[in-house]
Enzyme design. Structure first.
Site, PDB file in Angstrom:
ATOM      1  N   SER A   1      82.816   1.740  29.290  1.00 36.35           N
ATOM      2  CA  SER A   1      82.007   1.574  28.476  1.00 36.35           C
ATOM      3  C   SER A   1      81.040   1.403  28.899  1.00 36.35           C
ATOM      4  CB  SER A   1      82.137   0.008  27.968  1.00 36.35           C
ATOM      5  OG  SER A   1      82.216  -0.496  29.048  1.00 36.35           O
ATOM      6  N   LYS A   2      79.981   1.047  27.721  1.00 39.04           N
ATOM      7  CA  LYS A   2      78.851   1.993  27.760  1.00 39.04           C
ATOM      8  C   LYS A   2      77.812   1.052  29.489  1.00 39.04           C
ATOM      9  CE  LYS A   2      76.965   2.891  23.002  1.00 39.04           C
ATOM     10  NZ  LYS A   2      76.321   2.339  21.987  1.00 39.04           N
TER      11      LYS A   2
END
Length: 461
Positions: A241-242
């Protein structure tokens, strides 16, 4: 599947955001397998979520696929344009009794869910309308008549045999009250109409697969081969994810990675890639679904940077200049471009990203008269300028203007006069490129050329 059937794979992204690196890997695997088998790879945009799908997201997906050089065969299929086929499939199932109309209201369904939750039961439709044969003049959904007994089973090309008890599968909605078909229905209808033989996708879709198999069977359609690939995880073992850094394809581009490096690294995330660096041609020859891994792959930015550096070091000056142009703060003149072409290959040995390379290459965009930065200016005191003046006389007599010879000449000059190398190196860099942070002196002087080097020394000394 018949041995005579041409392999056809697909990538089917939803245009609700950027192309995620996981989606790019799915596209690449589908492309490589189709080409390996002499088949076709097609692209379908699943734009049925009208509230979240945007033209900008479609453009971003196409841009990312183009950057990674994953070309699709034939025209793009847009799911919203296939609606008539979706509805016709529902009508067929209603007619043949494999689906039914459900007239239960939202409130009734909510009450059933609340009752099941209170009893700590799995929340499922209570099948109230399953055997209703009449036609009521009121809103309805259409549900799949899921079998009560037995199992829905398939042999996954990656995960092996997977079995779901049918009693655990709900009578899923195929058509909503507003007349719009649901995800699992449209995927099956589109894949069948497009002749998709192999569905390679993330294992987050495994729970959808038994539902889709039941729809295939209800429509009397042959099943494709499913291959569910584990998702990409970060170094911490959690879904990428980010928080792990860049996750969209265009973000990797903007952060200075080459498409060849990203594409090659994706090969190593879930496939038993035979080597760290593999050409696209060799990847097509060697890629096979049987080589896909059951376990999750961990994404490492450090490994990607290493791979990126290998590609950068293999590039010519012209190729490197074209690659960093996007990151240069000013447009290079013809003379500056010529210097960059000479100097970039050596700089690339010390850079992991194009962004870093562009920053380092700024020394070759400096023009005469050089304006040293504050730190460099402090190195140009009277004693330093005197040393540079003596060095200039030595360089005037130097005929071999190669980087190696120039480094040797500077070293001999320092020994002859009893200077330490920093006493020469720092002021020389300051005079030539305006900073004390730069590569080897001989390299800088070779890139600038003899006339420009002596001219810049003349400006100082």
């Amino acid at each position: 599947m018949s041995n005579n059937t041409q392999v056809r794979t697909r990538f089917a992204p939803s245009p609700t955001g950027m192309l995620h690196i996981g989606g790019a890997r799915t596209a690449l695997f589908n492309y490589l397998y189709a080409k390996h088998m002499g088949g076709e790879y097609v692209l379908r945009i699943e734009d049925t979520d009208l509230q979240r799908s945007t033209p900008e997201a479609i453009d971003a997906i196409l841009e990312g696929l183009s950057w990674l050089d994953i070309p699709h065969d034939n025209e793009i299929v847009y799911q919203t344009k296939q609606r008539d086929k979706h509805v016709a499939a529902v009508d067929k199932m209603l007619k043949e009794g494999t689906a039914y109309k459900c007239y239960c209201t939202t409130e009734e369904l909510a009450a059933v869910r609340a009752e099941q939750q209170a009893a700590k039961q799995k929340t499922m439709y209570n099948q109230k309308c399953r055997e209703h044969n009449g036609t009521l003049d009121m809103p309805y959904t259409v549900r799949l008549k899921t079998p009560h007994e037995g199992f829905t089973t398939w042999v996954d090309a990656v995960q092996g045999e997977i079995k779901y008890p049918n009693k655990e599968l709900d009578d899923l909605v195929l058509l909503r009250t507003d007349g719009n078909p649901t995800y699992n229905l449209v995927v099956v209808v589109d894949d069948a109409n497009m002749g998709i033989t192999h569905i390679v996708r993330g294992d987050d879709h495994i729970n959808n697969t038994p539902k889709q198999i039941l729809i295939y069977q209800a429509l009397g359609l042959p099943l494709p081969i499913f291959a569910h690939v584990p998702l990409i995880h970060g170094d911490d073992g959690k879904k990428l994810s980010k928080r792990h850094g860049a996750v969209s394809v265009t973000a990797f581009r903007d952060e200075g990675f080459l498409p060849q490096a990203v594409s090659n690294y994706l090969l190593q995330l879930g496939w038993s890639c035979p080597s760290d660096i593999l050409s696209r041609e060799d990847a097509i020859k060697q890629f096979d679904i049987s080589g896909l891994n059951k376990g999750a792959a961990n994404f490492s930015t450090q490994k990607l940077e290493w791979l990126n550096s290998q590609y950068m070091m293999a590039m010519s000056g012209e190729e490197l200049l074209a690659a960093i142009t996007l990151f240069l703060k000013t447009k290079a003149s013809d003379i500056q471009s010529a210097r960059l072409i000479k100097g970039l290959p050596a700089l690339a040995k010390r850079a992991k990203r194009l962004t870093t390379l562009a920053e380092q290459s700024a020394i070759y965009l400096v023009e005469s008269p050089v304006q040293p930065n504050e730190q460099a200016q402090s190195c140009l005191d009277a004693d330093s300028i005197e040393r540079l003046s003596k060095l200039k006389e030595k360089l005037l007599q130097t005929n071999d203007w190669s980087a190696t010879t120039l480094d040797e000449t500077i070293g001999m000059f320092a020994n002859e006069h009893g200077y330490k190398m920093p006493q020469i190196g720092k002021p020389l860099r300051a005079a030539l490129v305006g900073t004390t942070q730069a590569p080897s002196l001989g390299e800088i002087m070779w890139v600038l050329g003899k006339d420009e080097t002596l001219a810049r020394l003349g400006d100082i000394a």
